[in-house]
Scaffold this active site. Structure first.
Site, mmCIF file in Angstrom:
data_model
loop_
_atom_site.group_PDB
_atom_site.id
_atom_site.type_symbol
_atom_site.label_atom_id
_atom_site.label_comp_id
_atom_site.label_asym_id
_atom_site.label_seq_id
_atom_site.Cartn_x
_atom_site.Cartn_y
_atom_site.Cartn_z
ATOM 1 N N ASN A 85 0.751 -1.267 0.076
ATOM 2 C CA ASN A 85 0.051 -0.192 0.109
ATOM 3 C C ASN A 85 0.869 1.194 -0.174
ATOM 4 O O ASN A 85 1.908 1.154 0.476
ATOM 5 C CB ASN A 85 -0.940 0.094 1.010
ATOM 6 C CG ASN A 85 -1.833 -1.030 1.157
ATOM 7 O OD1 ASN A 85 -2.181 -1.869 0.206
ATOM 8 N ND2 ASN A 85 -2.248 -1.718 2.325
ATOM 9 N N HIS B 279 5.986 -0.570 -2.631
ATOM 10 C CA HIS B 279 5.421 0.433 -3.836
ATOM 11 C C HIS B 279 5.651 1.930 -3.232
ATOM 12 O O HIS B 279 5.194 2.764 -4.303
ATOM 13 C CB HIS B 279 4.113 0.036 -4.286
ATOM 14 C CG HIS B 279 4.037 -1.316 -4.925
ATOM 15 N ND1 HIS B 279 2.588 -2.126 -4.568
ATOM 16 C CD2 HIS B 279 4.997 -2.126 -5.285
ATOM 17 C CE1 HIS B 279 3.064 -3.227 -5.043
ATOM 18 N NE2 HIS B 279 4.016 -3.261 -5.470
ATOM 19 N N ASN C 238 -7.660 -13.026 3.731
ATOM 20 C CA ASN C 238 -8.256 -12.189 2.597
ATOM 21 C C ASN C 238 -9.643 -12.455 2.139
ATOM 22 O O ASN C 238 -9.875 -13.751 2.191
ATOM 23 C CB ASN C 238 -7.257 -12.089 1.396
ATOM 24 C CG ASN C 238 -7.867 -11.444 0.331
ATOM 25 O OD1 ASN C 238 -7.666 -10.231 0.354
ATOM 26 N ND2 ASN C 238 -8.300 -11.611 -0.795
ATOM 27 N N ILE C 239 -10.436 -11.438 1.938
ATOM 28 C CA ILE C 239 -11.811 -11.653 1.497
ATOM 29 C C ILE C 239 -11.837 -12.120 -0.178
ATOM 30 O O ILE C 239 -11.445 -11.357 -0.642
ATOM 31 C CB ILE C 239 -12.969 -10.714 1.734
ATOM 32 C CG1 ILE C 239 -12.963 -10.267 3.237
ATOM 33 C CG2 ILE C 239 -14.233 -11.173 1.399
ATOM 34 C CD1 ILE C 239 -13.640 -9.000 3.642
#
Length: 291
Positions: free
Chosen positions: A123, A140, A265-266
Site C-alpha cells: 500500500n 511500492h 483475505n476476502i
C-alpha cells in the site's frame, strides 16, 4: 488505542464473521512463529475507507472503467501529468486524513512484542507508518512523498499541496467519487486549466514516490525484502489477492523455503493452492482476536 479505530465498511466486500475454528487455526499459526514475515495489501486499508482495485462488487475495477495511471504515460505526457495531479490535488485532503484501523494497530503491537520480524506493505497510503510500525518496507513507495525525476530532490506531498494552491488560486473542481491511490474522478474540461509546478531546484518533473503500474520496484529494495524473508520462519499475507507479481514473488520464495504461509483475505488469491491456511475474514475483525 485499538478500540478507538471503528471500521468503515463502504469498500469492504461482504463476508461472514470469523469462524471460531479459523480463529484457533490462525492463533496456532501465529503462536508457532517466532519471526513472522507479514505482507499486507489494499484489503487491510479498506476498513479505513480507502477503496481497493479488485474486490468483488466494491473495488474500483468493479465499480468503474477507470484504470490507474501508467508509468510510461506519466513520464511521457504533460497532459497525463496535469490530469493526474489535478485529480490528486482534489483528493489529497480526504486521502491524507485516513487513519489506521484495528488491523494496522495489531500489527504494530506484534512488532513491539517481538512477534513480527518484518512487515512489507504493497500500500502507498502511509497507514502503517501512522499506526507506528517501524520494521517495515513500503514496497511500492508512499503518496506522502514526492520527488523530481531529474535531480531526485524530495518534497512532502503536503508541502506540494501548498504550491498547487498558490499556482491555482481560483481553480475549483467538484469530484465524482474517490479512487484507491488518492485521486478522484474529474472530467477533461475540469482539468484543462490546472497548473502543475516544476521541481523547485532544477525545473524537472515531479512524481509521487510510488511505483506506478508498468514500473518496477528497485533491485535494492527487492533484495532487502528477500533478506528479511530469509530471516523469517513463517509468512502471513493480510488483505491481498497477490495478483501483482512484485508482491507475489515473495510468496513464491517463501514456498520455495517451505515456510508455512497463512492468507487472510476476502475472496480468492494466487496463493490459495499452496497456502497452509486460508481465511475469508476482515483483517480488522480477525487479527485483533489473536493474542
Amino acid at each position: 488505542s485499538v478500540s478507538r479505530a471503528s471500521p468503515n465498511l463502504t469498500f469492504v466486500p461482504a463476508c461472514l464473521p470469523p469462524d471460531p475454528m479459523e480463529v484457533e487455526e490462525l492463533q496456532r499459526f501465529v503462536s508457532d512463529s517466532k519471526r513472522l514475515f507479514v505482507m499486507t495489501g489494499a484489503g487491510i486499508s479498506t476498513e479505513s475507507g480507502i477503496p481497493d482495485y479488485r474486490s468483488e462488487g466494491v473495488g474500483l475495477y468493479a465499480r468503474t472503467d477507470r484504470r490507474p495511471v501508467q508509468h510510461a504515460e506519466f513520464v511521457r505526457s504533460a497532459s497525463a501529468r496535469q490530469r493526474y495531479w489535478a485529480r490528486n490535488f482534489v483528493g489529497w485532503p480526504q486521502f491524507s486524513s485516513h487513519q489506521p484501523n484495528k488491523a494496522h494497530l495489531v500489527l504494530r503491537d506484534w512488532e513491539k512484542l517481538g512477534k513480527l520480524h518484518w512487515l512489507v506493505t504493497q500500500n502507498v497510503d502511509a497507514l502503517h507508518t501512522k499506526a507506528g510500525s517501524q520494521r517495515m518496507t513500503e514496497l511500492h513507495g508512499c503518496t506522502h512523498r514526492v520527488f523530481c525525476l531529474a535531480c531526485g530532490d524530495q518534497i512532502s506531498r503536503s508541502e506540494l499541496q501548498e504550491h498547487f494552491e498558490a499556482l491555482n488560486p481560483t481553480w475549483k473542481a467538484e469530484a465524482f467519487g474517490v479512487a484507491p491511490d488518492g485521486d478522484v474522478f474529474l472530467t477533461d474540461e475540469q482539468v484543462r486549466n490546472f497548473q502543475v509546478p516544476a521541481c523547485r531546484k532544477c525545473g524537472g518533473i515531479l512524481k509521487p514516490d510510488v511505483t506506478f503500474f508498468g514500473d518496477t520496484v528497485s533491485k535494492e529494495k527487492v533484495s532487502f525484502v528477500h533478506q528479511r524473508l530469509a530471516e523469517s520462519d513463517a509468512m502471513l499475507v493480510a488483505g491481498s489477492s497477490m495478483q501483482v507479481y512484485s508482491g507475489y514473488r515473495f510468496a513464491l520464495a517463501a514456498q520455495e523455503k517451505k515456510l508455512p504461509i497463512a492468507v487472510l483475505n476476502i475472496g480468492p488469491t494466487r496463493l490459495d493452492h499452496f497456502a497452509s491456511l486460508k481465511l475469508n475474514s476482515r483483517c480488522g475483525e480477525l487479527l485483533p482476536l489473536i493474542v
